[in-house]
Design a protein around this motif. Structure first.
Motif, PDB file in Angstrom:
ATOM      1  N   ASN A 147     -40.778  13.036  52.644  1.00  0.00           N
ATOM      2  CA  ASN A 147     -39.895  13.191  53.814  1.00  0.00           C
ATOM      3  C   ASN A 147     -38.864  14.134  53.835  1.00  0.00           C
ATOM      4  OD1 ASN A 147     -41.655  11.305  55.046  1.00  0.00           O
ATOM      5  ND2 ASN A 147     -40.796   9.709  54.107  1.00  0.00           N
ATOM      6  N   LEU A 148     -38.758  15.199  53.374  1.00  0.00           N
ATOM      7  CA  LEU A 148     -37.812  16.127  52.974  1.00  0.00           C
ATOM      8  C   LEU A 148     -36.865  16.178  54.080  1.00  0.00           C
ATOM      9  CD1 LEU A 148     -36.224  17.637  50.712  1.00  0.00           C
ATOM     10  CD2 LEU A 148     -37.994  19.413  51.095  1.00  0.00           C
ATOM     11  N   ARG A 149     -35.571  16.216  53.760  1.00  0.00           N
ATOM     12  CA  ARG A 149     -34.722  16.615  54.985  1.00  0.00           C
ATOM     13  C   ARG A 149     -33.206  17.072  54.252  1.00  0.00           C
ATOM     14  NH1 ARG A 149     -35.147  14.745  59.857  1.00  0.00           N
ATOM     15  NH2 ARG A 149     -33.045  14.960  60.324  1.00  0.00           N
ATOM     16  N   ILE A 150     -32.835  18.450  54.701  1.00  0.00           N
ATOM     17  CA  ILE A 150     -31.568  18.870  54.058  1.00  0.00           C
ATOM     18  C   ILE A 150     -30.689  19.224  55.222  1.00  0.00           C
ATOM     19  CG2 ILE A 150     -33.016  20.344  52.264  1.00  0.00           C
ATOM     20  CD1 ILE A 150     -32.414  22.855  53.892  1.00  0.00           C
ATOM     21  N   LYS A 151     -29.525  19.253  54.710  1.00  0.00           N
ATOM     22  CA  LYS A 151     -28.191  19.463  55.773  1.00  0.00           C
ATOM     23  C   LYS A 151     -27.548  20.966  55.017  1.00  0.00           C
ATOM     24  CE  LYS A 151     -24.666  18.614  58.262  1.00  0.00           C
ATOM     25  NZ  LYS A 151     -23.802  20.010  58.394  1.00  0.00           N
ATOM     26  N   ILE A 152     -27.602  21.896  55.837  1.00  0.00           N
ATOM     27  CA  ILE A 152     -27.130  23.210  55.622  1.00  0.00           C
ATOM     28  C   ILE A 152     -25.681  23.228  55.771  1.00  0.00           C
ATOM     29  CG2 ILE A 152     -26.893  25.632  56.141  1.00  0.00           C
ATOM     30  CD1 ILE A 152     -30.185  25.691  56.316  1.00  0.00           C
ATOM     31  N   ASP A 153     -24.785  23.483  54.865  1.00  0.00           N
ATOM     32  CA  ASP A 153     -23.428  23.527  54.917  1.00  0.00           C
ATOM     33  C   ASP A 153     -23.033  24.361  56.402  1.00  0.00           C
ATOM     34  OD1 ASP A 153     -23.497  22.369  52.633  1.00  0.00           O
ATOM     35  OD2 ASP A 153     -22.550  24.142  51.554  1.00  0.00           O
TER      36      ASP A 153
END
Length: 111
Positions: free
Chosen positions: A39-45
């Motif tokens: 359930n990959l999630r990322i937060k881009i700066d």
């Protein structure tokens, strides 16, 4: 005349890519993994929303995968690489915001 790029190694790498490989449609961003696969999630700066797996393309070396190999001409064996991303990992992301394509290129440290 050569201009020195200041900052950490990662900052220098980002500046070099932006200078030499500049493409107005592609940006190089830093991000943090907020949820590990599947359930990959990322937060881009500097981006207000998180992106989930449907928005992302991940380079194979950052996923669990199997490759075939031979050692010293011996029989072929399967090698399982378990380099999956983990929550908290910092990553480099190439983005094409107009096409809404985000490619996780590699894991980084210290940024």
């Amino acid at each position: 005349m050569t201009q020195l790029i200041e900052g950490s190694g990662i900052s220098q790498f980002k500046a070099l890519i932006q200078t030499l490989g500049y493409n107005k449609d592609v940006d190089i961003e830093f991000a943090t993994v907020t949820a590990a696969p599947p359930n990959l999630r990322i937060k881009i700066d500097n981006m207000p929303v998180e992106l989930d797996a449907d928005d992302l393309v991940i380079c194979e070396h950052l996923t669990e995968h199997t490759r075939k190999a031979t050692i010293d001409g011996g029989s072929e064996v399967d090698i399982v690489y378990s380099a999956a991303l983990a929550t908290g990992d910092r990553v480099i992301v190439a983005s094409n915001e107009s096409a809404q394509v985000y490619v996780i290129l590699d894991r980084i440290g210290g940024v």
